[in-house]
Design a protein around this motif. Structure first.
Motif, PDB file in Angstrom:
ATOM      1  N   SER A 133       0.842  -1.207   0.000  1.00 13.67           N
ATOM      2  CA  SER A 133       0.000   0.000   0.000  1.00 13.67           C
ATOM      3  C   SER A 133       0.873   1.251   0.000  1.00 13.67           C
ATOM      4  N   GLN A 137       0.728   4.005  -2.913  1.00 14.55           N
ATOM      5  CA  GLN A 137       0.563   5.421  -2.603  1.00 14.55           C
ATOM      6  C   GLN A 137       1.615   6.248  -3.333  1.00 14.55           C
ATOM      7  N   SER A 142      -4.698   3.917  -6.145  1.00 12.77           N
ATOM      8  CA  SER A 142      -5.625   3.780  -5.019  1.00 12.77           C
ATOM      9  C   SER A 142      -5.524   2.412  -4.358  1.00 12.77           C
ATOM     10  N   SER A 143      -6.052   2.339  -3.132  1.00 12.48           N
ATOM     11  CA  SER A 143      -6.040   1.052  -2.441  1.00 12.48           C
ATOM     12  C   SER A 143      -7.069   0.106  -3.061  1.00 12.48           C
ATOM     13  N   LEU A 146      -5.128  -1.624  -5.601  1.00 13.15           N
ATOM     14  CA  LEU A 146      -4.245  -2.611  -4.969  1.00 13.15           C
ATOM     15  C   LEU A 146      -5.036  -3.879  -4.653  1.00 13.15           C
ATOM     16  N   TYR A 159       2.104  -9.642  -0.622  1.00 13.32           N
ATOM     17  CA  TYR A 159       2.136  -9.291   0.796  1.00 13.32           C
ATOM     18  C   TYR A 159       3.461  -9.680   1.440  1.00 13.32           C
TER      19      TYR A 159
END
Ligand SMILES: [Zn+2]
Length: 485
Positions: A133, A137, A142-143, A146, A159
């Motif tokens: 994230s 950014q 945007s998340s 993501l 992750y």
């Protein structure tokens, strides 16, 4: 040693030795230059003529669209689905029987050039503490985007990004079209988000494999000798593991012992990216020579064998510990190698940091697991052939009574429980009820498995080049020694 070879081989060998020597002496090869400062080590990169290295190439393996993922996938977590790669589309060739094709020849079609994307790719390098994230950014994405990308990958690889890795993103109007996760030099995960659903593919690059070699002489420890010879610690460990059944590197190493090793190095576009396996090695311990060649048998199993096809693996490990954790113990055998004293006692002591993994030295069944007086936390394993092995003073036990164990399986960790002055493994080897010295009794135990005779011709062919390489290294070393005297 040469006299064992038929004349024909001798000529080939002489040539090869000459080549190896010549290669070894060619200045300007960067690796040689780097190593020249050290008198009794050298390392050059040889391209092995017999097995031409493949060119760097990429293979796209379709991945992880949910239906294709096999849950039983490998421990690496990579779901590689082997498929026949589609052959690249060929440009339409005009056919001799096609009249329209003939007219086309007059107006040749411009070859289609790949169109450069208007929006540039952004390359994001993962820094310490970064998350996806944070990276998104930074890239102005945007998340929600993501989430759209990451939810396509059931393994959630994005992750577990690590500092130094790179993420490349191609976005149009704040919408991600492609994302590449460069996990290693060889592995890139490509997320294609142009369509309605996001797909993930693994793109693997195949490195060039070149053979490198090294010669080391033991002065202080195996690790120093490996370092002097230009080997990484990992490669020195691999060497120790290959010979771990025939040489006890804690107790039996002597000054003047020496080794030759031929191993793979991985190159990508001319840049070294990693080390590969040891393909051949020879270790001379107290004048006794041991050779090991890596061989894949006709059933696909890999193993190390001597020239006669006898496996390097024996029924029992000489030292049931992970050598990497006791590197400080790779010392020459001293009078009192471990705890200052070798007591008149019925075992072998290996000093090692608390927590060093202890291996079952052979296949068997745990007959005792728990605390046993002065032995502290102890595991006893019963093996075939009337053999019992005992491991004492553990900090933690990792095998329960009655359970089967395999050779090399971790059964506990070094500690100082019971009557112990410091963390060490007390190891006992009992044959038919009598304590034996595991360092000498093993020679009397049944021989290791050999390759079946049906395999020997294939084996001989497979190792011939490597046998010659090792012989070449041996000759080079002898010549050096003669020059030195
Ligand atoms: Zn002991």
């Amino acid at each position: 040693m040469i006299r064992h070879f038929p004349r024909k081989h001798l000529t080939a060998l002489t040539l090869l030795c000459a080549t190896v020597t010549a290669l070894a002496l060619v200045p300007g090869r960067e690796q040689v230059a780097a190593e020249n400062a050290q008198p009794d080590s050298r390392r050059v990169v040889i391209d092995l003529p017999a097995t031409p290295a493949p060119q760097s190439s990429t293979t796209v393996l379709p991945l992880a669209s949910a239906q294709r993922v096999q849950p039983s996938a490998t421990t690496t977590g990579i779901d590689v689905v082997t498929t026949d790669l589609p052959s690249p589309a060929k440009p339409a060739e005009p056919s001799a029987f096609d009249s329209t094709a003939k007219t086309n020849q007059l107006e040749p079609v411009e070859p289609v050039e790949p169109v450069e994307p208007v929006e540039p790719w952004q390359t994001l390098t993962v820094k310490s503490g970064d998350s996806m994230s944070a990276l998104f950014q930074r890239a102005g994405l945007s998340s929600a985007e993501l989430f759209r990308i990451t939810s396509a990958d059931s393994k959630r690889r994005l992750y577990s990004i690590k500092p130094g890795q790179q993420i490349r993103v191609l976005a149009r109007d704040s919408r991600v079209e492609k994302l590449e996760y460069l996990q290693t030099d060889l592995k890139t995960y490509v997320f294609d988000a142009t369509g309605d659903s996001v797909t993930v593919d693994l793109v693997e690059r195949v490195p060039d494999i070149r053979l490198a070699h090294a010669t080391g002489v033991i002065k202080g420890s195996l690790f120093y000798a490996g370092k002097d010879a230009g080997l990484s610690e990992r490669q020195t460990m691999n060497l120790a593991n290959i010979f771990g059944h025939v040489i006890n590197f804690v107790y039996d190493l002597r000054a003047g012992d020496y080794f030759h090793v031929v191993y793979e190095e991985q190159f990508l576009e001319g840049k070294k990216i990693g080390e590969g396996r040891i393909v051949a090695a020879e270790f001379t311990n107290s004048g006794e020579r041991f050779s090991a060649y890596r061989y894949q048998d006709s059933e696909g199993y890999f193993g190390y064998y001597d020239e006669k096809g006898t496996s390097m693996r024996k029924a029992f490990l000489l030292a049931p510990l992970n050598y990497s954790r006791i590197s400080s113990n790779f010392k020459l055998a001293r009078k009192h190698p471990v705890l200052g004293k070798i007591r008149a006692h019925k075992g072998t002591d290996y000093a090692a940091p608390t927590g060093t993994p202890i291996y079952a030295s052979g296949d068997g069944r745990v007959s005792f697991s728990g605390t046993k007086g002065g032995y502290g936390k102890t595991v006893i394993v019963k093996h075939a052939g009337g053999v019992e092995t005992r491991y004492a003073h553990m900090s933690r036990i990792a095998a329960s009574s009655g359970k089967r164990v395999r050779q090399g399986q971790v059964i506990g960790y070094v500690g100082a429980t019971g009557l112990a002055t410091g963390p060490h493994l007390h190891y006992e080897f009992i044959l038919n009820g009598a304590h034996r010295n595991p360092r000498t009794v093993l020679a009397k135990l049944p021989k290791a498995k050999s390759l079946p005779s049906s395999e020997m011709a294939r084996f001989g062919d497979a190792i011939a080049t490597k046998v010659a390489l090792i012989e070449g290294l041996r000759q080079t070393q002898l010549a050096q020694l003669e020059r030195a005297n």
